[in-house]
Design a protein around this motif. Sequence first.
Motif, PDB file in Angstrom:
ATOM      1  N   LEU A 313      41.047  57.930  67.181  1.00 25.69           N
ATOM      2  CA  LEU A 313      39.685  57.793  67.609  1.00 25.69           C
ATOM      3  C   LEU A 313      38.565  58.836  67.297  1.00 25.69           C
ATOM      4  CD1 LEU A 313      38.040  55.308  69.290  1.00 25.69           C
ATOM      5  CD2 LEU A 313      38.605  56.786  71.189  1.00 25.69           C
ATOM      6  N   ILE A 314      39.148  59.988  68.049  1.00 24.37           N
ATOM      7  CA  ILE A 314      38.463  61.216  67.244  1.00 24.37           C
ATOM      8  C   ILE A 314      39.441  62.181  66.387  1.00 24.37           C
ATOM      9  CG2 ILE A 314      37.253  63.411  68.323  1.00 24.37           C
ATOM     10  CD1 ILE A 314      35.831  60.977  69.010  1.00 24.37           C
ATOM     11  N   ASP A 315      39.204  62.432  65.395  1.00 26.37           N
ATOM     12  CA  ASP A 315      40.006  63.366  64.384  1.00 26.37           C
ATOM     13  C   ASP A 315      39.851  64.510  64.867  1.00 26.37           C
ATOM     14  OD1 ASP A 315      41.619  64.002  62.453  1.00 26.37           O
ATOM     15  OD2 ASP A 315      40.273  63.533  60.730  1.00 26.37           O
ATOM     16  N   LEU A 316      40.870  65.050  65.747  1.00 29.44           N
ATOM     17  CA  LEU A 316      40.974  66.368  66.054  1.00 29.44           C
ATOM     18  C   LEU A 316      41.584  67.373  65.158  1.00 29.44           C
ATOM     19  CD1 LEU A 316      42.633  65.835  69.697  1.00 29.44           C
ATOM     20  CD2 LEU A 316      40.020  66.169  69.073  1.00 29.44           C
ATOM     21  N   ARG A 317      42.127  66.929  63.950  1.00 31.96           N
ATOM     22  CA  ARG A 317      42.674  67.737  62.712  1.00 31.96           C
ATOM     23  C   ARG A 317      41.551  68.436  62.111  1.00 31.96           C
ATOM     24  NH1 ARG A 317      45.055  62.770  62.094  1.00 31.96           N
ATOM     25  NH2 ARG A 317      47.499  62.519  62.682  1.00 31.96           N
ATOM     26  N   LEU A 318      40.247  67.828  62.377  1.00 26.21           N
ATOM     27  CA  LEU A 318      38.794  68.499  61.804  1.00 26.21           C
ATOM     28  C   LEU A 318      38.994  69.946  62.550  1.00 26.21           C
ATOM     29  CD1 LEU A 318      36.445  65.678  61.609  1.00 26.21           C
ATOM     30  CD2 LEU A 318      37.604  66.620  59.775  1.00 26.21           C
ATOM     31  N   PHE A 319      39.232  69.946  63.780  1.00 26.32           N
ATOM     32  CA  PHE A 319      39.105  71.397  64.536  1.00 26.32           C
ATOM     33  C   PHE A 319      40.030  72.348  64.034  1.00 26.32           C
ATOM     34  CE2 PHE A 319      37.173  68.014  67.234  1.00 26.32           C
ATOM     35  CZ  PHE A 319      35.794  68.604  67.549  1.00 26.32           C
ATOM     36  N   LYS A 320      41.081  71.896  63.287  1.00 30.24           N
ATOM     37  CA  LYS A 320      41.763  72.889  62.534  1.00 30.24           C
ATOM     38  C   LYS A 320      40.981  73.849  61.623  1.00 30.24           C
ATOM     39  CE  LYS A 320      46.272  70.481  63.144  1.00 30.24           C
ATOM     40  NZ  LYS A 320      47.256  69.921  62.468  1.00 30.24           N
ATOM     41  N   ARG A 321      39.857  73.365  61.007  1.00 30.35           N
ATOM     42  CA  ARG A 321      39.092  74.214  60.142  1.00 30.35           C
ATOM     43  C   ARG A 321      38.457  75.233  61.065  1.00 30.35           C
ATOM     44  NH1 ARG A 321      36.272  69.332  56.640  1.00 30.35           N
ATOM     45  NH2 ARG A 321      37.930  68.136  56.132  1.00 30.35           N
TER      46      ARG A 321
END
Length: 554
Positions: A313-321
């Motif tokens: 639903l929310i791509d938390l993997r983006l916050f690894k950047r």
Amino acid sequence: MVRESVSDCTILARSIPPDHPVSVHAARVRGPRRLEELLTAPASPRTTDGPPEAGASSGGLDRGVLAVAMVVVLGAIMSILDVTVVNVALRHLSEDFKTDLATIQWVATGYTLALATVIPVTGWAASRFGTKRLYIISIILFVAGSALAGTAWDAPSLIAFRVLQGLGGGMIMPAGMTILTQAAGPQRVGQVMSIVGIPMLLGPILGPILGGYLVDDVSWRWIFYINVPIGAVAVVLAARILKKDQPGKGEKLDFLGLVLLSPGLAALIYGLATGAEKNDFARPDVLATTVGGAVLVLLFALHALSKRNTAPLIDLRLFKRRSVAAAAGTMVLFACAFFGAMLILPLYYQSIRHQNALHAGLLLAPQGFGAMITMPVGGKLTDKLGPGKVVLVGLATVVIGVAAFAMQITPDSSFWGLGGALFVMGMGMGMTMMPTMSAAMQTLQHAEVPRASTGLNIIQQVAGSIGTAFIAVLLATQLKDRGLPSGGDQAQQAAAFAKLPPETLAQVPHKMADAFQTTYWWSAALLLLAFLPALFLPRSKPENPAADAPMPMH
């Protein structure tokens, strides 16, 4: 209706800097047809291997992007302004419906919880149905809720209609941010984010003023009816100006993620708000709600990061950047400190300086004027120099403003001196909030923007709730430490003050001012912590040879 549309668009067109090519054309508008041609004109043709067309030099915003920005701002300012306008009217609503403040408070709380419930699904809905459709539907829901709220016959009906408003209002801002980011492209995202920041500035400033006038001199029902003509104009312009949708095909909704995140956010925000209101986070009901919400949010995070979940639903993997994580960290600390501090500003003017809601709103205006000056400049500098450099300067300016305000807080401080400090705070905010958001958006691909926009809006909502709860509890603690009542409604506080001994009562204004001063020093300290993640924000503009070309719209 045509006249209202032309009037609103003309006002928005005048907000364009006088040296911008669009302003020359806008100044020559002589009728509805000419204005419609200007706003619906497509963006200037652009190429990536040749010089930009006139009007788009130096990464400037062309007519097409500016027209889209006008539509987005019109919808966003309506939804954000509504929050502060309603807050001013709560006591009047309590009297009119003959109910207590604890019940009527749900008019505001129900709206906030509806926002928290619907925001998580916005990213998926934007990808699945297209941002144009989602934006128009969200405005229609908001306007329908506004019209029904104006006809409310008792407190429960008003609360129910406010929930409907919130379901629409929660999608307006993230959908609008997605539309603008995709229209402008990464190298101009700073400028479009500064435009999105306009309603965030005007809401806290104009809300108390407009709300006070409508409640005192017209009718409380008009704090809702006023959204109907504005929303109608926004829908018409959105239908004509925004590009045709190209929704994705076959994308499934992360139902488990929705079941975990939406109730989790609602419970967490409700627990924080109730704990701050009661000045007691250890109460069983408050503790259960807050902890339960936090657990659901944590479970969602584990679910979203699972390798088996290919479309969270929310791509938390983006916050690894690094850029997205640094922007999120900066936003959390800044929102906690700044929004919390803004919460108690009207309280200082009303409780210590004995100003009514209208005058308190006017005294807050210097902050908005300061931000209006620096926000467009900050947006352009973000695109040219990189957000990291701009945000560090903005944070330093905010800290100086908060410290200057804290040093002046007394029962008889000069309004000019306090206004000057607020002006500096506003200048700092104009160079901090939107450039921080731009830092995250600049490095994203077209398909990643909707979910990232949704995630950042959730972070801002939660951080703002945590900040207001923290600052409210901190102020209550400071008042209690000085032997002053800090809980209950206005009548209960008045009764508590009446029981104080005369020698203590004479010192009440000074003790209250001292409590506010200490609270603002804590806010300044929290803002200093925001420098840590801000140091990791990108300090150069994104390297993208096609960055100046507008992204295709959903």
